[in-house]
Design an enzyme around this catalytic site. Structure first.
Site, PDB file in Angstrom:
ATOM      1  N   TYR A 181       1.041  -1.237   0.068  1.00  0.00           N
ATOM      2  CA  TYR A 181       0.096   0.087  -0.190  1.00  0.00           C
ATOM      3  C   TYR A 181       0.858   1.158  -0.021  1.00  0.00           C
ATOM      4  O   TYR A 181       1.688   1.388   1.082  1.00  0.00           O
ATOM      5  CB  TYR A 181      -0.955   0.192   1.124  1.00  0.00           C
ATOM      6  CG  TYR A 181      -1.676   1.165   1.268  1.00  0.00           C
ATOM      7  CD1 TYR A 181      -2.971   1.344   0.352  1.00  0.00           C
ATOM      8  CD2 TYR A 181      -1.639   2.351   1.789  1.00  0.00           C
ATOM      9  CE1 TYR A 181      -4.040   2.183   0.598  1.00  0.00           C
ATOM     10  CE2 TYR A 181      -2.580   3.569   1.734  1.00  0.00           C
ATOM     11  CZ  TYR A 181      -3.637   3.472   1.068  1.00  0.00           C
ATOM     12  OH  TYR A 181      -4.435   4.353   1.056  1.00  0.00           O
ATOM     13  N   CYS A 182       0.683   2.047  -0.807  1.00  0.00           N
ATOM     14  CA  CYS A 182       1.477   3.434  -1.180  1.00  0.00           C
ATOM     15  C   CYS A 182       0.617   4.620  -0.642  1.00  0.00           C
ATOM     16  O   CYS A 182      -0.231   5.104  -1.272  1.00  0.00           O
ATOM     17  CB  CYS A 182       1.880   3.372  -2.498  1.00  0.00           C
ATOM     18  SG  CYS A 182       2.851   4.917  -2.732  1.00  0.00           S
ATOM     19  N   ILE A 183       1.101   5.060   0.486  1.00  0.00           N
ATOM     20  CA  ILE A 183       0.546   6.311   0.824  1.00  0.00           C
ATOM     21  C   ILE A 183       0.706   7.669  -0.286  1.00  0.00           C
ATOM     22  O   ILE A 183      -0.286   8.358  -0.080  1.00  0.00           O
ATOM     23  CB  ILE A 183       1.244   6.799   2.160  1.00  0.00           C
ATOM     24  CG1 ILE A 183       0.547   7.782   2.924  1.00  0.00           C
ATOM     25  CG2 ILE A 183       2.731   7.315   2.020  1.00  0.00           C
ATOM     26  CD1 ILE A 183      -0.923   7.785   3.033  1.00  0.00           C
TER      27      ILE A 183
END
Length: 334
Positions: A181-183
């Site tokens: 998951y990439c912020i």
């Protein structure tokens, strides 16, 4: 990590407990539900999403403004024709690069990484899927957990997971070939947007490196004290910031290049135990084409054809009894 409130209650029902003990189990289940820190982290990340998009747009927009209007804009209207043509060419190429950064960024943000269809399972029929789920409940049932091809059931989604799929706590569902998951893109990176994410990194490095060299003369003037005016701080910040970005993102690209070469996701690469030899290793070229496709013209743009999307989804979801058979009945029981 897979402990859930439902699991606690199921254990209570399956064992010979008194009503008081079952009440205590229910209280424990409630505590598990409300003390799960991940749910609060997930909500925080979701709220932070809009801020991150605005932050990225602010960085990209501020950088473009520093390079085009401030640094090279004056050459378009004054000085020699050679300088004007050179400045115009630099502005056009640089603006095109900024467009590619934004295109790939929003493609990674808006593209669903790939979900598991409701009711999917890798078995011959629903009866066999139900029987295998019952077998997994036995504490003495053994499978090689290093092998990603084993049948897996998601306790959160209450669905079977295809090979290489993992549950994303922020998105709240299982993601096909999940990487992380990439912020920055406020999205989970998986099967259908991994290419777009990598292209975003690629064009970010190109843009950041270009920004630094285009502003290098302004940076030198700043340190010499000959760069005056209200634009001087912005030119300095843009040059230094983009130099740092170019170094940091290059490291990410090198890391992901190694993972593509091995046909591993970030999750798979850093698992404590991994099967050797790796069953998805197909060679450098086929591993690359599995992510970017076979068309060289589309390697550099964030898009897939319908046929490419269908092939990618089939590679994850078109699993039947032939893939699951080695784990059914053949697993040793201790």
């Amino acid at each position: 990590a897979e402990l859930s409130a439902a699991h606690v209650l199921a254990v209570a029902d399956a064992t010979m407990m008194t009503e008081a003990e079952k009440g205590a189990a229910a209280a424990l289940a409630s505590s598990v539900r409300y003390l799960n820190c991940f749910q609060y982290c997930s909500k925080a990340l979701q709220l932070l999403g809009s801020v991150m998009v605005l932050l990225v747009l602010g960085i990209v927009g501020g950088t473009w403004y520093a390079v085009v209007p401030l640094a090279y804009g004056p050459f378009l209207y004054g000085g020699s024709a050679v300088k004007a043509i050179s400045a115009a060419l630099a502005c056009v190429v640089y603006t095109a690069m900024i467009v590619m950064i934004l295109w790939t960024y929003f493609a990674a943000v808006s593209t669903d990484p790939g979900r598991v269809p409701a009711g999917w399972h890798p078995f011959a029929d629903d009866q066999q899927a139900a029987a295998e789920l019952e077998r997994l409940a036995y504490s003495d049932y053994y499978v090689d957990r290093r092998d990603p091809r084993r049948p897996r059931f998601c306790k959160r989604c209450q669905e079977w997971k295809p090979e290489r799929a993992h549950h994303c706590s922020v998105s709240g569902h299982c993601v096909l070939k999940m990487d992380h998951y990439c912020i920055w893109v406020i999205n989970c990176i998986g099967l259908l947007n991994y290419k777009f994410f990598l292209l975003f990194l690629f064009y970010t490095v190109l843009g950041s490196t270009s920004t630094f060299f285009l502003l290098l003369s302004s940076l030198i003037k700043f340190f010499k004290g000959t760069l005056a005016g209200p634009s001087a701080p912005l030119l300095f910040i843009a040059a230094v910031t983009n130099f740092a970005f170019s170094l940091a993102v290059t490291g990410f690209i090198v890391m992901h290049a190694q993972m593509i070469a091995a046909n591993c996701t970030t999750i798979e690469m850093y698992e404590k135990e991994r099967l050797h030899p790796w069953p998805y290793q197909k060679g450098m070229r086929r591993n690359f084409e599995e992510v970017f496709g076979r068309s060289k013209l589309r390697w550099f743009v964030p898009m897939y054809t319908k046929e490419e999307r269908r092939t990618m989804l089939d590679s994850c979801l078109d699993q039947r009894f032939s893939q699951a058979a080695p784990f059914l009945g053949g697993g040793s029981q201790v």
